[in-house]
Design an enzyme around this catalytic site. Structure first.
Site, PDB file in Angstrom:
ATOM      1  N   HIS A  12       0.867  -1.188   0.000  1.00  0.00           N
ATOM      2  CA  HIS A  12       0.000   0.000   0.000  1.00  0.00           C
ATOM      3  C   HIS A  12       0.902   1.237   0.000  1.00  0.00           C
ATOM      4  O   HIS A  12       1.782   1.375   0.850  1.00  0.00           O
ATOM      5  CB  HIS A  12      -0.914   0.004   1.228  1.00  0.00           C
ATOM      6  CG  HIS A  12      -1.867  -1.145   1.262  1.00  0.00           C
ATOM      7  ND1 HIS A  12      -2.040  -1.944   2.374  1.00  0.00           N
ATOM      8  CD2 HIS A  12      -2.701  -1.635   0.314  1.00  0.00           C
ATOM      9  CE1 HIS A  12      -2.945  -2.871   2.107  1.00  0.00           C
ATOM     10  NE2 HIS A  12      -3.359  -2.709   0.865  1.00  0.00           N
ATOM     11  N   HIS A  70       3.778  -3.445   7.020  1.00  0.00           N
ATOM     12  CA  HIS A  70       2.682  -2.514   6.739  1.00  0.00           C
ATOM     13  C   HIS A  70       2.533  -1.525   7.888  1.00  0.00           C
ATOM     14  O   HIS A  70       3.143  -1.672   8.945  1.00  0.00           O
ATOM     15  CB  HIS A  70       1.353  -3.271   6.595  1.00  0.00           C
ATOM     16  CG  HIS A  70       1.204  -4.033   5.326  1.00  0.00           C
ATOM     17  ND1 HIS A  70       0.314  -3.674   4.329  1.00  0.00           N
ATOM     18  CD2 HIS A  70       1.829  -5.153   4.880  1.00  0.00           C
ATOM     19  CE1 HIS A  70       0.395  -4.539   3.331  1.00  0.00           C
ATOM     20  NE2 HIS A  70       1.309  -5.445   3.644  1.00  0.00           N
ATOM     21  N   GLU A 109       2.122  -5.208  11.194  1.00  0.00           N
ATOM     22  CA  GLU A 109       1.475  -3.894  11.201  1.00  0.00           C
ATOM     23  C   GLU A 109       2.192  -3.016  12.229  1.00  0.00           C
ATOM     24  O   GLU A 109       2.166  -3.296  13.424  1.00  0.00           O
ATOM     25  CB  GLU A 109      -0.011  -4.030  11.547  1.00  0.00           C
ATOM     26  CG  GLU A 109      -0.812  -4.856  10.555  1.00  0.00           C
ATOM     27  CD  GLU A 109      -1.164  -4.087   9.275  1.00  0.00           C
ATOM     28  OE1 GLU A 109      -0.892  -2.870   9.221  1.00  0.00           O
ATOM     29  OE2 GLU A 109      -1.710  -4.716   8.347  1.00  0.00           O
TER      30      GLU A 109
END
Length: 322
Positions: free
Chosen positions: A53, A147, A210
């Site tokens: 992303h 991420h 994350e």
């Protein structure tokens, strides 16, 4: 190749595409793809990926610093490594994705999306992993996909592990704890994520890490993730990390909330943190005459997002494991 990130963001092809580092050889395989091979024979292969992303920049900056340490010789390389910056165009634009979410496309699922740069990139990354894991004698295969989350969280750093038919290896889970992850979430069903692809197709020990919240380049406080960066440095160098004194809490996915139409309503506001708890019977979402409620005594939400495209996940509900 000490300017890998800059080349990736500019879309530039380097004049020299292979060379020698401090105890390793490097090869530029394409935009956002860099292979590192130690001079000494090794039987361990590691995928280090970030930027699937494009608005999740902290892990990209972290990998850039690790590469600088390798090239300077201050860090020794003991794994074959494929560094992947997943979505170069979205990274350069500072947006999550240009057309569609690539982390729903892996395992051939890109074929069901409208053709775009992201579907082509997902296919390219699948082929790149196939080539990488097929080269050499590989005993150990890891994939760490870095991420950041869209919203805040009760756990600043956590890991999401794909569905796996075999038990997870204890040393892998222990390393995730040593890397500062406060919680581990175990999927119970297949999915289109990059880590599910590497786990399912190549037997890799894979985890989506994350690390904090999505911010633009230059606005990240990387000191928040120093424990993760130190663990990655130790991993690359073959140094055993000390076990965390507080092992990560463990959760498993018990249900998925999916948006099917414009009638969908998710009853969580923008301030709802990841891992917020909901009691049994709480109404979570509605869509027409369908109601989604909490069915266990307590469930915790992960990745709530009412704005996803129709047909995509609007949230996961979890239960704590003992």
């Amino acid at each position: 190749m000490d300017n890998f990130l800059a080349l990736t963001l500019s879309g530039t092809t380097p004049r020299v595409t292979q060379g020698k580092g401090a105890g390793f050889r490097w090869r530029w395989l394409g935009h956002g793809l860099l292979e590192l091979t130690p001079d000494a024979p090794v039987d361990r292969a590691l995928i280090l990926s970030a930027g699937i992303h494009g608005n999740e920049t902290a892990p990209v900056e972290m990998l850039d610093k690790l590469l600088s340490a390798l090239y300077s010789g201050s860090l020794t390389l003991t794994w074959r490594v494929l560094v992947v910056l997943g979505n170069p165009q979205a990274l350069a634009a500072g947006i999550r994705y240009c057309h569609s979410d690539m982390n729903r496309m892996f395992g051939g699922r890109w074929q069901s999306f409208a053709e775009s740069d992201e579907t082509r990139r997902a296919r390219e990354l699948e082929l790149s992993l196939d080539t990488f894991f097929s080269s050499g004698q590989v005993r150990v295969r890891w994939h760490l996909d870095l991420h950041t989350a869209i919203r805040g969280s009760h756990h600043l750093r956590f890991g999401v592990l794909p569905q796996r038919d075999r038990p997870w290896e204890a040393d892998f889970l222990a390393w995730l704890g040593a890397a500062g992850l406060e919680a581990l979430v175990f999927h119970q069903a297949p999915g289109g994520t990059f880590t599910h692809f590497s786990s399912e197709h190549f037997g890799a020990l894979s985890c989506t890490l994350e690390l904090g919240k999505a911010l633009p380049f230059g606005q990240n406080d990387l000191t928040q993730f120093s424990v993760t960066s130190q663990a990655l440095s130790a991993l690359l160098s073959g140094i055993e990390t000390s076990t965390s004194s507080s092992p990560p809490l463990r959760y498993r996915v018990v249900s998925q909330i999916t948006r099917h139409s414009d009638k969908f309503a998710l009853y969580m506001d923008a301030q709802t943190l990841n891992f917020t708890a909901f009691a049994k019977g709480t109404l979570l979402a509605e869509e027409g005459d369908k109601r989604v409620t909490v069915t266990h005594d307590v469930e915790y939400v992960l990745f709530p997002n009412p704005s996803v495209a129709c047909g995509l996940r609007a949230g996961l509900m979890l239960e704590r494991l003992p």
